[in-house]
Design an enzyme around this catalytic site. Structure first.
Site, PDB file in Angstrom:
ATOM      1  N   CYS A   1      42.676 -18.328   6.151  1.00  0.00           N
ATOM      2  CA  CYS A   1      42.315 -18.468   7.656  1.00  0.00           C
ATOM      3  C   CYS A   1      42.588 -17.036   8.269  1.00  0.00           C
ATOM      4  O   CYS A   1      43.780 -16.607   8.647  1.00  0.00           O
ATOM      5  CB  CYS A   1      43.099 -19.680   8.395  1.00  0.00           C
ATOM      6  SG  CYS A   1      42.947 -19.530  10.158  1.00  0.00           S
TER       7      CYS A   1
ATOM      8  N   CYS B   1      43.891 -17.152  11.931  1.00  0.00           N
ATOM      9  CA  CYS B   1      45.470 -17.248  11.890  1.00  0.00           C
ATOM     10  C   CYS B   1      46.040 -16.069  11.504  1.00  0.00           C
ATOM     11  O   CYS B   1      47.060 -15.764  11.966  1.00  0.00           O
ATOM     12  CB  CYS B   1      45.875 -18.388  10.939  1.00  0.00           C
ATOM     13  SG  CYS B   1      45.002 -19.911  10.889  1.00  0.00           S
ATOM     14  N   ASP B   2      45.770 -15.206  10.331  1.00  0.00           N
ATOM     15  CA  ASP B   2      46.630 -14.336   9.916  1.00  0.00           C
ATOM     16  C   ASP B   2      46.288 -13.142   9.984  1.00  0.00           C
ATOM     17  O   ASP B   2      46.898 -12.046   9.586  1.00  0.00           O
ATOM     18  CB  ASP B   2      46.696 -14.917   8.321  1.00  0.00           C
ATOM     19  CG  ASP B   2      47.310 -16.015   8.052  1.00  0.00           C
ATOM     20  OD1 ASP B   2      48.159 -16.417   8.980  1.00  0.00           O
ATOM     21  OD2 ASP B   2      47.192 -16.848   7.144  1.00  0.00           O
TER      22      ASP B   2
END
Ligand code: NDP
Length: 316
Positions: free
Chosen positions: A140, A143-144
């Site tokens: 992701c 997200c990261d």
């Protein structure tokens, strides 16, 4: 002694666009639905940035914001939303039994499955370890990606997800290496163009990943050119896997008809499964369209099918 089972009319499993839409319809129809969110409240859209193709948002909307609005709309009509997993099911009788992670037992006349799908991994030797320890492997980018600001990264995959992730990362990272295993991409034309026109995305055609190199953190990836068979390594700090999804349907395997990948088979023009009173919607049953808007549409179908089923039985 265990609590006595809770008795309800309509259980919804999953909190993506399908689950929340089913909840809106089911609660407005007085089915008094209880919705279990699963591990990721809001589903896959919680890990998306801009959603530009959901009608009604002419300027686009952030995925998490859209899901927050879906949730509020479901709650407004009385849906009970519970943040837990359903881990076991028994569809052998006329009343369906399910158990939550904490052992709570629920008996329900109808079940609407909207458990969605989860990201797939490549299965490489070091991939799992470096994903689990936060060492630089992720599924992701949204997200990261922030953690790799100013560093070179690689994205594997050639669908819309990979194209979207590469484009997102290109705003944070000096170079994004996109690893495409064939000589063409599966992504939609508009996403392909976006990737090809972004200067700092370097597309490596006909390229497969052999492994991720690094003990505690990603240092490089080892790749092979599928045409020339030449192996090489690309130094990167982050490695993003975007190669598609697997439906989250394992807990229903014993009872429901599924295809070989695990997508639940529903009857034509309906959300009905092979078990009476059990309906499926969203990515758990759709491997063709897989869009938020189509998931919402099938969530609506499932709630209408559940209502008709309960009404025919004289329950509502
Ligand atoms: P897809 O199944 O569409 O694509 C998966 C990609 O991963 C393919 O290019 C495939 O390669 C590649 N792949 C699979 N296995 C491997 C492997 N072992 N090694 C290297 N590459 C591999 O999945 P997506 O998640 O991209 O998209 C799923 C659905 O969601 C699609 O319908 C898509 O359109 C939609 N979507 C829409 C978005 C939007 O509209 N904003 C955003 C994201 C997704 P190959 O092509 O060679 O099979």
């Amino acid at each position: 002694m265990a609590d006595s089972p809770e008795r309800i009319k309509c259980l919804i499993i999953g909190s993506g666009p399908a689950g929340y839409t089913a909840a809106i319809y089911a609660s407005r129809a007085n089915l008094e639905p209880v919705l279990y969110t699963g591990p990721e409240m809001g589903g896959q859209l919680m890990i998306t940035t801009d959603v530009e193709n959901y009608p009604g948002y002419p300027d686009g909307v952030m995925g998490p914001q859209m899901m927050e609005e879906f949730r509020k709309q479901a709650e407004r009509f009385g849906t009970q939303i519970r943040m837990e997993m359903i881990t076991k099911t028994d569809f052998s009788g006329p009343v369906h039994k399910v158990w939550t992670e904490s052992g709570h037992e629920i008996h329900t006349d109808t079940v609407i499955i909207s458990t969605g799908a989860s990201a797939k991994w490549l299965g490489l030797e070091n991939e799992g370890r470096l994903a689990r320890n936060g060492g630089g492997v992720s599924a992701c980018a949204v997200c990261d990606g922030f953690f790799y600001k100013g560093m070179d990264v690689a994205v594997v995959g050639a669908g819309d997800t990979a194209a979207e992730e590469a484009h997102y990362l290109s705003k944070l990272c000096p170079t994004v290496h996109m690893l495409v295993r064939r000589d063409e991409m599966r992504a939609s034309k508009i996403m392909q163009e976006r990737v090809k026109n972004t200067e700092n995305i370097k597309i490596h055609w006909n390229t497969s990943t052999l492994d991720v190199i690094g003990e505690e953190e990603v240092e490089a990836i080892k790749v092979v050119n599928n045409v020339t068979k030449e192996e090489s390594s690309i130094p990167v700090k982050g490695f993003f896997v975007a190669i598609g999804h697997k439906p989250n349907t394992d807990i229903f395997k014993e009872w429901l008809d599924m295809d070989e990948t695990g997508y639940i088979i529903t009857q034509a023009d309906s959300s009905k499964t092979n078990i009476e009173g059990v309906f499926a919607s969203g990515d758990a049953q759709d491997h063709v369209y897989r869009q938020a808007v189509t998931a919402a549409g099938t969530g609506c179908m499932a709630a209408l099918d559940a209502e008709r089923y309960l009404s025919a039985k004289g329950i509502v």
